[in-house]
Design a protein around this motif. Structure first.
Motif, short mmCIF file in Angstrom:
data_model
loop_
_atom_site.label_atom_id
_atom_site.label_comp_id
_atom_site.label_asym_id
_atom_site.label_seq_id
_atom_site.Cartn_x
_atom_site.Cartn_y
_atom_site.Cartn_z
N UNK A 191 -93.13 -12.17 -43.86
CA UNK A 191 -91.86 -11.47 -43.31
C UNK A 191 -92.16 -9.94 -43.85
N UNK A 192 -92.69 -9.81 -45.06
CA UNK A 192 -93.04 -8.52 -45.51
C UNK A 192 -93.96 -7.87 -44.81
N UNK A 193 -94.96 -8.45 -44.39
CA UNK A 193 -96.05 -7.85 -43.82
C UNK A 193 -95.77 -7.58 -42.45
N UNK A 194 -94.98 -8.24 -41.75
CA UNK A 194 -94.43 -8.20 -40.46
C UNK A 194 -93.58 -6.77 -40.70
N UNK A 195 -92.70 -6.50 -41.39
CA UNK A 195 -91.75 -5.38 -41.60
C UNK A 195 -92.52 -4.04 -41.78
N UNK A 196 -93.62 -4.31 -42.47
CA UNK A 196 -94.59 -3.06 -42.52
C UNK A 196 -95.43 -2.83 -41.46
N UNK A 197 -95.89 -3.72 -40.81
CA UNK A 197 -96.41 -3.36 -39.40
C UNK A 197 -95.60 -2.77 -38.50
N UNK A 198 -94.34 -3.52 -38.39
CA UNK A 198 -93.39 -2.75 -37.44
C UNK A 198 -93.07 -1.36 -37.69
N UNK A 199 -92.98 -0.90 -38.96
CA UNK A 199 -92.83 0.33 -39.51
C UNK A 199 -93.95 1.24 -38.97
#
Length: 330
Positions: free
Chosen positions: A202-210
C-alpha cells in the motif's frame, strides 16, 4: 527458610495471579466499552456503504466476543472457582468461541489491508474489485473458515487437567501440537505476514501514485462528496496501518510462545523443574493478556489516528446520547 529457587517460584506465581486478577479487569473494561462504541459508530450511515468500515465493524464485534468469552473467566479465576476449568462442555464452548473469534479478527484485518491495497492500486480494474458486496462475501468465508479451523478444539480441549498452563487445555500431546500450530500459524503468523506484506505494498502504491501525479501535473476538480469520500478512505487507511502495527506487536509473542510450547513438548512432563514451569506459566499468561489488549485497542486507535472523520462521529454519538438523557429527565 525458603531457598532462593522457592522464593523466585513464589514471586512468579504471585505475579501470574496478579496479572490475571487486575490487568484482566483493566483490559476487560476499556476493551468492552471501546468495542461497543466502535460498533455503534461504524454502524452510522456515513460508514455503512464503505467496505473497509464494514470490515472494521465486524472485527469489532468479533473482538468484543473474544474479550467477553476469554477475559470473564480469567477475572473470575482470580477471585473464585472458574467453572470453565472444571466443566467439560463449558471449557470446550469457551475455547471454541474464543479461538474462533480471535481468528476472525486477524483475518478480517488482513482482508481490510487487501481492500486498502486494491484502493491504492493505479489499475482501475483492481480498484473496482473492492465493493461492499465483495467485503460481505469474503467476511462470510472468513467466518466459516475460522469455525472449521478451530472445530477440533471441541474434541481436543478438556477441563480439570493438571501440569498444563491452564486447567482447560488440550488433553493429549497430539491435541496440544495441533492446537498450538493451528493457532500460532493459522490465526497469528500467516495473517500477520499478509497484513505486513500488503501494508508495505500500500505504501509503495501511494508513493508511485504521487510520483505519477507530479509527472503529469494532473489537476482535477472534485465535487465535495468525492473529496469527503477520499478523505474518509485516507483516514481509514491510516487507522488500518496503525492497527496492523499494534496487532503484529501484541499477538506475535503468543505465536512464538505457542510454537515454543510445541517444539519443547515433553511427553515426560516431570523432567521440567518447578521453576521452569513457573516461568513458562507467567510468560503464557502475560502473552495471552497481550492478545486481549490487541482486541481492546481498536476504538482508541481509531479515535487517535482517524482524524476528524472518526472523532466527529464519536462526538455526534456522545451529543445524541446526552440529548436523549436530557429529554428523559425533562
Amino acid at each position: 527458610m525458603l531457598s532462593s529457587n522457592e522464593t523466585i517460584i513464589e514471586v512468579l506465581h504471585h505475579a501470574t495471579i496478579q496479572f490475571n486478577r487486575y490487568l484482566s479487569i483493566i483490559i476487560y473494561l476499556f476493551g468492552t466499552v471501546g468495542n461497543i462504541l466502535n460498533v455503534i459508530i461504524l454502524s452510522q450511515k456515513k460508514f455503512r456503504s464503505n467496505s473497509c468500515a464494514f470490515i472494521f465493524l465486524i472485527s469489532s464485534i468479533a473482538s468484543l466476543i473474544a474479550i467477553l468469552s476469554g477475559l470473564t473467566n480469567r477475572m473470575i479465576a482470580g477471585w473464585t472457582v472458574d467453572l470453565t476449568s472444571t466443566i467439560n462442555w463449558l471449557c470446550q464452548l469457551r475455547a471454541m468461541v474464543l479461538f474462533t473469534s480471535r481468528t476472525i479478527v486477524l483475518w478480517l484485518i488482513t482482508l481490510a489491508t487487501i481492500d486498502r491495497w486494491l484502493l491504492s492500486c493505479f489499475n482501475v480494474r483492481r480498484q473496482q474489485m473492492r465493493t461492499l458486496k465483495t467485503a460481505q462475501q469474503c467476511t462470510i468465508i472468513i467466518i466459516i473458515f475460522s469455525i472449521l479451523l478451530n472445530a477440533p478444539i471441541i474434541y481436543c480441549y478438556e477441563a480439570n487437567l493438571l501440569e498444563t498452563p491452564v486447567q482447560c487445555y488440550g488433553k493429549t500431546a497430539a491435541c496440544r501440537i495441533y492446537t498450538d500450530i493451528m493457532y500460532g500459524c493459522g490465526s497469528i503468523l500467516i495473517p500477520s505476514l499478509f497484513m505486513t506484506s500488503f501494508s508495505i505494498m500500500i505504501i509503495l502504491n501511494i508513493r508511485k501514485t504521487r510520483r505519477r501525479i507530479g509527472i503529469f501535473n494532473i489537476s482535477t476538480n472534485h465535487v465535495r462528496r468525492q473529496r469527503q469520500t477520499k478523505k474518509r478512505d485516507r483516514r481509514l487507511l491510516i487507522m488500518l496501518l496503525v492497527q496492523v502495527t499494534f496487532i503484529v506487536v501484541l499477538t506475535f509473542p503468543q505465536a512464538i510462545q505457542k510454537l515454543y510450547a510445541t517444539i519443547t513438548l515433553d511427553f515426560n512432563s516431570s523432567s521440567k523443574s518447578i521453576l521452569q514451569i513457573a516461568i513458562e506459566d507467567l510468560i503464557f499468561n502475560f502473552v495471552v493478556l497481550l492478545t486481549y489488549l490487541a482486541n481492546g485497542l481498536p476504538f482508541y486507535i481509531y479515535t487517535l489516528s482517524g482524524g476528524n472523520v472518526f472523532r466527529n462521529a464519536c462526538w455526534q454519538l456522545i451529543r445524541a446520547f446526552g440529548q436523549t438523557i436530557t429529554c428523559q429527565n425533562n
